[in-house]
Design a protein around this motif. Structure first.
Motif, PDB file in Angstrom:
ATOM      1  N   ASP A   7       0.840  -1.191   0.000  1.00 44.58           N
ATOM      2  CA  ASP A   7       0.000   0.000   0.000  1.00 44.58           C
ATOM      3  C   ASP A   7       0.874   1.239   0.000  1.00 44.58           C
ATOM      4  O   ASP A   7       1.934   1.281   0.628  1.00 44.58           O
ATOM      5  CB  ASP A   7      -0.901   0.036   1.232  1.00 44.58           C
ATOM      6  CG  ASP A   7      -1.900  -1.116   1.240  1.00 44.58           C
ATOM      7  OD1 ASP A   7      -2.256  -1.587   0.144  1.00 44.58           O
ATOM      8  OD2 ASP A   7      -2.304  -1.523   2.341  1.00 44.58           O
ATOM      9  N   PRO A   8       0.439   2.301  -0.708  1.00 46.61           N
ATOM     10  CA  PRO A   8       1.216   3.552  -0.660  1.00 46.61           C
ATOM     11  C   PRO A   8       1.140   4.170   0.727  1.00 46.61           C
ATOM     12  O   PRO A   8       0.132   4.062   1.431  1.00 46.61           O
ATOM     13  CB  PRO A   8       0.542   4.438  -1.695  1.00 46.61           C
ATOM     14  CG  PRO A   8      -0.835   3.889  -1.839  1.00 46.61           C
ATOM     15  CD  PRO A   8      -0.739   2.413  -1.561  1.00 46.61           C
ATOM     16  N   VAL A   9       2.184   4.812   1.132  1.00 42.00           N
ATOM     17  CA  VAL A   9       2.258   5.457   2.442  1.00 42.00           C
ATOM     18  C   VAL A   9       1.510   6.781   2.354  1.00 42.00           C
ATOM     19  O   VAL A   9       1.799   7.607   1.497  1.00 42.00           O
ATOM     20  CB  VAL A   9       3.727   5.685   2.853  1.00 42.00           C
ATOM     21  CG1 VAL A   9       3.791   6.395   4.188  1.00 42.00           C
ATOM     22  CG2 VAL A   9       4.469   4.364   2.883  1.00 42.00           C
ATOM     23  N   PRO A  10       0.522   7.007   3.246  1.00 37.24           N
ATOM     24  CA  PRO A  10      -0.210   8.280   3.191  1.00 37.24           C
ATOM     25  C   PRO A  10       0.678   9.446   3.623  1.00 37.24           C
ATOM     26  O   PRO A  10       1.545   9.307   4.480  1.00 37.24           O
ATOM     27  CB  PRO A  10      -1.368   8.080   4.166  1.00 37.24           C
ATOM     28  CG  PRO A  10      -0.898   7.006   5.085  1.00 37.24           C
ATOM     29  CD  PRO A  10       0.030   6.141   4.294  1.00 37.24           C
ATOM     30  N   ALA A  11       0.432  10.575   3.015  1.00 35.15           N
ATOM     31  CA  ALA A  11       1.205  11.772   3.345  1.00 35.15           C
ATOM     32  C   ALA A  11       0.776  12.288   4.715  1.00 35.15           C
ATOM     33  O   ALA A  11      -0.405  12.256   5.060  1.00 35.15           O
ATOM     34  CB  ALA A  11       0.973  12.846   2.294  1.00 35.15           C
ATOM     35  N   PRO A  12       1.723  12.758   5.525  1.00 32.97           N
ATOM     36  CA  PRO A  12       1.351  13.291   6.847  1.00 32.97           C
ATOM     37  C   PRO A  12       0.576  14.594   6.695  1.00 32.97           C
ATOM     38  O   PRO A  12       0.819  15.382   5.786  1.00 32.97           O
ATOM     39  CB  PRO A  12       2.696  13.526   7.530  1.00 32.97           C
ATOM     40  CG  PRO A  12       3.677  13.646   6.420  1.00 32.97           C
ATOM     41  CD  PRO A  12       3.154  12.812   5.285  1.00 32.97           C
ATOM     42  N   THR A  13      -0.355  14.814   7.600  1.00 33.23           N
ATOM     43  CA  THR A  13      -1.137  16.051   7.585  1.00 33.23           C
ATOM     44  C   THR A  13      -0.685  16.951   8.720  1.00 33.23           C
ATOM     45  O   THR A  13      -0.097  16.496   9.698  1.00 33.23           O
ATOM     46  CB  THR A  13      -2.637  15.746   7.746  1.00 33.23           C
ATOM     47  OG1 THR A  13      -2.819  15.088   8.995  1.00 33.23           O
ATOM     48  CG2 THR A  13      -3.138  14.857   6.623  1.00 33.23           C
ATOM     49  N   ASP A  14      -0.975  18.224   8.595  1.00 27.60           N
ATOM     50  CA  ASP A  14      -0.595  19.182   9.624  1.00 27.60           C
ATOM     51  C   ASP A  14      -1.644  19.296  10.726  1.00 27.60           C
ATOM     52  O   ASP A  14      -1.394  19.897  11.756  1.00 27.60           O
ATOM     53  CB  ASP A  14      -0.379  20.564   9.015  1.00 27.60           C
ATOM     54  CG  ASP A  14       0.849  20.582   8.110  1.00 27.60           C
ATOM     55  OD1 ASP A  14       1.718  19.714   8.290  1.00 27.60           O
ATOM     56  OD2 ASP A  14       0.921  21.448   7.231  1.00 27.60           O
ATOM     57  N   ALA A  15      -2.826  18.733  10.509  1.00 28.50           N
ATOM     58  CA  ALA A  15      -3.892  18.825  11.505  1.00 28.50           C
ATOM     59  C   ALA A  15      -3.565  17.924  12.696  1.00 28.50           C
ATOM     60  O   ALA A  15      -3.109  16.805  12.516  1.00 28.50           O
ATOM     61  CB  ALA A  15      -5.223  18.410  10.890  1.00 28.50           C
ATOM     62  N   PRO A  16      -3.785  18.414  13.928  1.00 26.52           N
ATOM     63  CA  PRO A  16      -3.517  17.573  15.099  1.00 26.52           C
ATOM     64  C   PRO A  16      -4.516  16.420  15.165  1.00 26.52           C
ATOM     65  O   PRO A  16      -5.681  16.567  14.810  1.00 26.52           O
ATOM     66  CB  PRO A  16      -3.696  18.523  16.286  1.00 26.52           C
ATOM     67  CG  PRO A  16      -4.573  19.612  15.773  1.00 26.52           C
ATOM     68  CD  PRO A  16      -4.272  19.734  14.290  1.00 26.52           C
ATOM     69  N   ALA A  17      -4.047  15.289  15.632  1.00 22.43           N
ATOM     70  CA  ALA A  17      -4.911  14.115  15.765  1.00 22.43           C
ATOM     71  C   ALA A  17      -5.844  14.306  16.946  1.00 22.43           C
ATOM     72  O   ALA A  17      -5.455  14.804  17.994  1.00 22.43           O
ATOM     73  CB  ALA A  17      -4.060  12.878  15.946  1.00 22.43           C
ATOM     74  N   ARG A  18      -7.106  13.919  16.761  1.00 25.46           N
ATOM     75  CA  ARG A  18      -8.097  14.044  17.827  1.00 25.46           C
ATOM     76  C   ARG A  18      -8.637  12.678  18.176  1.00 25.46           C
ATOM     77  O   ARG A  18      -8.715  11.799  17.333  1.00 25.46           O
ATOM     78  CB  ARG A  18      -9.264  14.922  17.366  1.00 25.46           C
ATOM     79  CG  ARG A  18      -8.976  16.388  17.501  1.00 25.46           C
ATOM     80  CD  ARG A  18     -10.264  17.158  17.351  1.00 25.46           C
ATOM     81  NE  ARG A  18     -10.164  17.898  16.105  1.00 25.46           N
ATOM     82  CZ  ARG A  18     -11.181  18.172  15.332  1.00 25.46           C
ATOM     83  NH1 ARG A  18     -12.370  17.766  15.632  1.00 25.46           N
ATOM     84  NH2 ARG A  18     -11.009  18.847  14.231  1.00 25.46           N
ATOM     85  N   ALA A  19      -9.008  12.540  19.412  1.00 27.09           N
ATOM     86  CA  ALA A  19      -9.649  11.302  19.850  1.00 27.09           C
ATOM     87  C   ALA A  19     -11.049  11.252  19.238  1.00 27.09           C
ATOM     88  O   ALA A  19     -11.633  12.286  18.924  1.00 27.09           O
ATOM     89  CB  ALA A  19      -9.727  11.259  21.370  1.00 27.09           C
ATOM     90  N   PRO A  20     -11.628  10.051  19.082  1.00 26.66           N
ATOM     91  CA  PRO A  20     -12.939   9.959  18.445  1.00 26.66           C
ATOM     92  C   PRO A  20     -14.043  10.717  19.169  1.00 26.66           C
ATOM     93  O   PRO A  20     -14.969  11.191  18.540  1.00 26.66           O
ATOM     94  CB  PRO A  20     -13.235   8.453  18.474  1.00 26.66           C
ATOM     95  CG  PRO A  20     -11.927   7.794  18.644  1.00 26.66           C
ATOM     96  CD  PRO A  20     -11.045   8.763  19.365  1.00 26.66           C
ATOM     97  N   GLY A  21     -13.962  10.873  20.478  1.00 27.33           N
ATOM     98  CA  GLY A  21     -15.025  11.546  21.219  1.00 27.33           C
ATOM     99  C   GLY A  21     -14.849  13.047  21.369  1.00 27.33           C
ATOM    100  O   GLY A  21     -15.690  13.707  21.959  1.00 27.33           O
ATOM    101  N   ASP A  22     -13.754  13.588  20.867  1.00 29.11           N
ATOM    102  CA  ASP A  22     -13.507  15.021  21.025  1.00 29.11           C
ATOM    103  C   ASP A  22     -14.473  15.839  20.182  1.00 29.11           C
ATOM    104  O   ASP A  22     -14.740  15.536  19.034  1.00 29.11           O
ATOM    105  CB  ASP A  22     -12.076  15.378  20.625  1.00 29.11           C
ATOM    106  CG  ASP A  22     -11.067  14.969  21.682  1.00 29.11           C
ATOM    107  OD1 ASP A  22     -11.491  14.569  22.774  1.00 29.11           O
ATOM    108  OD2 ASP A  22      -9.864  15.041  21.389  1.00 29.11           O
ATOM    109  N   ILE A  23     -14.970  16.897  20.789  1.00 26.66           N
ATOM    110  CA  ILE A  23     -15.839  17.822  20.081  1.00 26.66           C
ATOM    111  C   ILE A  23     -15.048  19.108  19.878  1.00 26.66           C
ATOM    112  O   ILE A  23     -14.526  19.667  20.834  1.00 26.66           O
ATOM    113  CB  ILE A  23     -17.120  18.111  20.897  1.00 26.66           C
ATOM    114  CG1 ILE A  23     -17.893  16.809  21.121  1.00 26.66           C
ATOM    115  CG2 ILE A  23     -17.978  19.140  20.204  1.00 26.66           C
ATOM    116  CD1 ILE A  23     -19.046  16.951  22.083  1.00 26.66           C
ATOM    117  N   PRO A  24     -14.934  19.582  18.647  1.00 34.82           N
ATOM    118  CA  PRO A  24     -14.178  20.825  18.425  1.00 34.82           C
ATOM    119  C   PRO A  24     -14.811  21.986  19.194  1.00 34.82           C
ATOM    120  O   PRO A  24     -16.026  22.125  19.250  1.00 34.82           O
ATOM    121  CB  PRO A  24     -14.298  21.054  16.912  1.00 34.82           C
ATOM    122  CG  PRO A  24     -14.706  19.739  16.348  1.00 34.82           C
ATOM    123  CD  PRO A  24     -15.447  19.009  17.417  1.00 34.82           C
ATOM    124  N   GLY A  25     -13.977  22.809  19.776  1.00 36.17           N
ATOM    125  CA  GLY A  25     -14.446  23.976  20.504  1.00 36.17           C
ATOM    126  C   GLY A  25     -14.728  23.713  21.977  1.00 36.17           C
ATOM    127  O   GLY A  25     -14.950  24.646  22.729  1.00 36.17           O
TER     128      GLY A  25
END
Length: 62
Positions: A7-25
């Motif tokens: 499989d191709p290696v996905p490019a890293p993103t600049d967005a911080p990783a969030r837990a599945p239950g996190d609500i933005p804000g």
């Protein structure tokens, strides 16, 4: 261990990783928030008093 996946290696993103239950804000609440809740502190106080009474009974009554 050698990675043999094709499989191709996905490019890293600049967005911080969030837990599945996190609500933005919404800020995260930790242990100090939990300890500031009155029902929990009443429960912990009762358990602490029972342990204290048991220790005093063991030390002075037996």
């Amino acid at each position: 261990m050698l990675d043999t996946s094709r499989d191709p290696v996905p490019a890293p993103t600049d967005a911080p990783a969030r837990a599945p239950g996190d609500i933005p804000g919404e800020e995260r609440r930790g242990c100090l928030y939990a300890l500031s809740q009155p029902p929990l502190m009443i429960f912990l106080g009762v358990i602490g008093c029972l342990l204290l009474l048991a220790a005093v009974h063991d030390l002075f009554m037996l």
